[in-house]
Motif scaffolding. Structure first.
Motif, PDB file in Angstrom:
ATOM      1  N   ARG A   1      11.826 -51.920   1.725  1.00 11.33           N
ATOM      2  CA  ARG A   1      11.885 -50.510   1.356  1.00 11.33           C
ATOM      3  C   ARG A   1      10.695 -50.233   0.425  1.00 11.33           C
ATOM      4  O   ARG A   1      10.341 -51.084  -0.411  1.00 11.33           O
TER       5      ARG A   1
ATOM      6  N   ASN B   1      13.157 -40.767  -6.290  1.00 18.15           N
ATOM      7  CA  ASN B   1      14.107 -41.824  -6.651  1.00 18.15           C
ATOM      8  C   ASN B   1      14.279 -41.779  -8.166  1.00 18.15           C
ATOM      9  O   ASN B   1      15.392 -41.877  -8.696  1.00 18.15           O
TER      10      ASN B   1
ATOM     11  N   LYS C   1      17.026 -37.430  -6.944  1.00 17.38           N
ATOM     12  CA  LYS C   1      17.218 -36.404  -5.911  1.00 17.38           C
ATOM     13  C   LYS C   1      17.302 -37.021  -4.524  1.00 17.38           C
ATOM     14  O   LYS C   1      16.588 -37.993  -4.227  1.00 17.38           O
ATOM     15  N   PHE C   2      18.110 -36.420  -3.639  1.00 20.13           N
ATOM     16  CA  PHE C   2      18.108 -36.810  -2.223  1.00 20.13           C
ATOM     17  C   PHE C   2      16.734 -36.493  -1.635  1.00 20.13           C
ATOM     18  O   PHE C   2      16.227 -35.377  -1.796  1.00 20.13           O
ATOM     19  N   CYS C   3      16.176 -37.468  -0.952  1.00 23.48           N
ATOM     20  CA  CYS C   3      14.793 -37.318  -0.493  1.00 23.48           C
ATOM     21  C   CYS C   3      14.683 -37.177   1.026  1.00 23.48           C
ATOM     22  O   CYS C   3      14.124 -36.206   1.532  1.00 23.48           O
ATOM     23  N   GLY C   4      15.196 -38.158   1.786  1.00 24.08           N
ATOM     24  CA  GLY C   4      15.142 -38.086   3.248  1.00 24.08           C
ATOM     25  C   GLY C   4      13.725 -37.896   3.772  1.00 24.08           C
ATOM     26  O   GLY C   4      12.841 -38.684   3.489  1.00 24.08           O
TER      27      GLY C   4
ATOM     28  N   GLU D   1      12.733 -42.390   6.757  1.00 23.24           N
ATOM     29  CA  GLU D   1      14.048 -42.438   6.103  1.00 23.24           C
ATOM     30  C   GLU D   1      15.058 -41.633   6.925  1.00 23.24           C
ATOM     31  O   GLU D   1      14.684 -40.756   7.720  1.00 23.24           O
TER      32      GLU D   1
ATOM     33  N   TYR E   1      18.270 -36.422   5.493  1.00 23.41           N
ATOM     34  CA  TYR E   1      19.430 -36.079   4.660  1.00 23.41           C
ATOM     35  C   TYR E   1      19.848 -34.623   4.785  1.00 23.41           C
ATOM     36  O   TYR E   1      20.596 -34.097   3.944  1.00 23.41           O
TER      37      TYR E   1
ATOM     38  N   LYS F   1      21.546 -35.777  -7.023  1.00 19.89           N
ATOM     39  CA  LYS F   1      22.676 -36.576  -6.531  1.00 19.89           C
ATOM     40  C   LYS F   1      23.937 -36.362  -7.377  1.00 19.89           C
ATOM     41  O   LYS F   1      25.043 -36.277  -6.833  1.00 19.89           O
TER      42      LYS F   1
ATOM     43  N   ARG G   1      26.446 -40.875   1.948  1.00 23.91           N
ATOM     44  CA  ARG G   1      25.385 -41.827   1.588  1.00 23.91           C
ATOM     45  C   ARG G   1      25.475 -43.127   2.388  1.00 23.91           C
ATOM     46  O   ARG G   1      24.453 -43.676   2.769  1.00 23.91           O
ATOM     47  N   ARG G   2      26.705 -43.639   2.616  1.00 27.22           N
ATOM     48  CA  ARG G   2      26.775 -45.008   3.117  1.00 27.22           C
ATOM     49  C   ARG G   2      27.613 -45.261   4.370  1.00 27.22           C
ATOM     50  O   ARG G   2      27.502 -46.328   4.972  1.00 27.22           O
TER      51      ARG G   2
ATOM     52  N   VAL H   1      20.971 -48.961  -7.115  1.00 29.63           N
ATOM     53  CA  VAL H   1      20.872 -47.974  -6.030  1.00 29.63           C
ATOM     54  C   VAL H   1      22.261 -47.446  -5.701  1.00 29.63           C
ATOM     55  O   VAL H   1      22.487 -46.248  -5.562  1.00 29.63           O
TER      56      VAL H   1
ATOM     57  N   GLN I   1      23.600 -44.790  -8.076  1.00 31.30           N
ATOM     58  CA  GLN I   1      22.837 -43.558  -8.293  1.00 31.30           C
ATOM     59  C   GLN I   1      23.751 -42.338  -8.198  1.00 31.30           C
ATOM     60  O   GLN I   1      24.575 -42.234  -7.293  1.00 31.30           O
TER      61      GLN I   1
END
Ligand SMILES: O=C(O)[C@@H](CO)OP(=O)(O)O
Length: 258
Positions: free
Chosen positions: A8, A15, A19-22, A89, A92, A100, A116-117, A252, A255
């Motif tokens: 990564r 990061n 903030k959510f980046c996508g 990525e 998002y 987040k 997220r997961r 991570v 977050q």
């Protein structure tokens, strides 16, 4: 035995700011550039490590910068580097650009972690014409190239990990495996969800188990492949700095929770 080194990118500015980046094209932070240098040093410090013959990365600046810093440090800027949206990525959707912690507080822990997961957790999609779709010339050019390769697929407006696998694997099998089958060692500089996607397929990780796996920034993973089958030669992938990987992966995961 062909080898994959996959990682990564280093920490990005978003990061750092939670903030959510996508697909939003955010560059590396100063710390992220340092992490990229350290990841190259980890590769150089290994005794039985093969140097990459070819590099694959996404069409997002944070991964491109990381790849360039690593290749420069390895004295391998001359090798071919291929960029594709298929290594981008996970998109998002409407969460891109949002804080987040704010999303966690608004929707609750269950929904937040599902988006997220979870393997099939697809965030709310962004509108066709929304800025967060981030579709510009860069991705369109890929589409033309892909038609020539016989690949098809639509650019997303939001994705689950399952959808990432669906867009990544045709490219992996057709293009990346071709290099591996010719005995080349491959460096893949990409994003957290893409690393999870590839590990899930190569190591046949279950849908539930993958939701517990987080990927730290800038710590390379080494995967030795059986030359005949191109499947992993051992049961588990290896981080080049396992202790730091464990600590950073936990950060991570957490977050948004502070
Ligand atoms: O914002 C993102 O695009 C990703 C990776 O940075 O975040 P998360 O780890 O929450 O999936």
């Amino acid at each position: 035995m062909p080898q994959i080194i996959i990682l990564r990118h280093g920490e990005s500015e978003w990061n750092k700011s939670n903030k959510f980046c996508g697909w939003v094209d955010i560059p590396l932070s100063v710390n992220g550039k340092d992490q990229a240098l350290k990841s190259a040093d980890l590769i150089l410090q290994q005794t039985n490590m093969k140097m990459p013959d070819v590099c694959f990365t996404s069409r997002l600046t944070r991964a491109n910068q990381t790849a360039e810093i690593i290749l420069d440090r390895l004295n391998r800027l001359y090798i071919d580097t291929y960029k594709t949206w298929r290594l981008n990525e996970r998109h998002y959707g409407a969460l891109q650009g949002r804080d987040k912690t704010e999303v966690l507080n608004e929707f609750g822990k269950e929904k937040y972690m599902f988006w997220r997961r979870a393997f099939t957790g697809c965030p709310p999609l962004c509108k066709e014409d929304a800025k967060c779709r981030c579709v510009d010339g860069r991705y369109a050019i890929d589409t033309e190239d892909e038609q020539k390769m016989g690949l098809s697929g639509e650019l997303p407006r939001g994705e689950s990990l399952k959808m990432v696998i669906d867009r990544l694997m045709p490219y992996y099998r057709l293009v990346i495996e071709k290099h591996l089958s010719q005995g080349r060692n491959v460096l893949i500089v990409t994003h957290g969800s893409v690393v999870r996607a590839l590990l899930k397929v190569l190591y046949e990780i279950g849908d539930d188990a993958i939701s517990h796996i987080d990927i730290p920034n800038g710590i390379p993973i080494r995967i030795d492949l059986d030359p005949a089958t191109l499947r992993p030669a051992s049961e588990k992938w290896v981080y080049l700095d396992p202790e730091r990987a464990k600590v950073e992966a936990e950060k991570v995961r957490l977050q948004g929770f502070k």
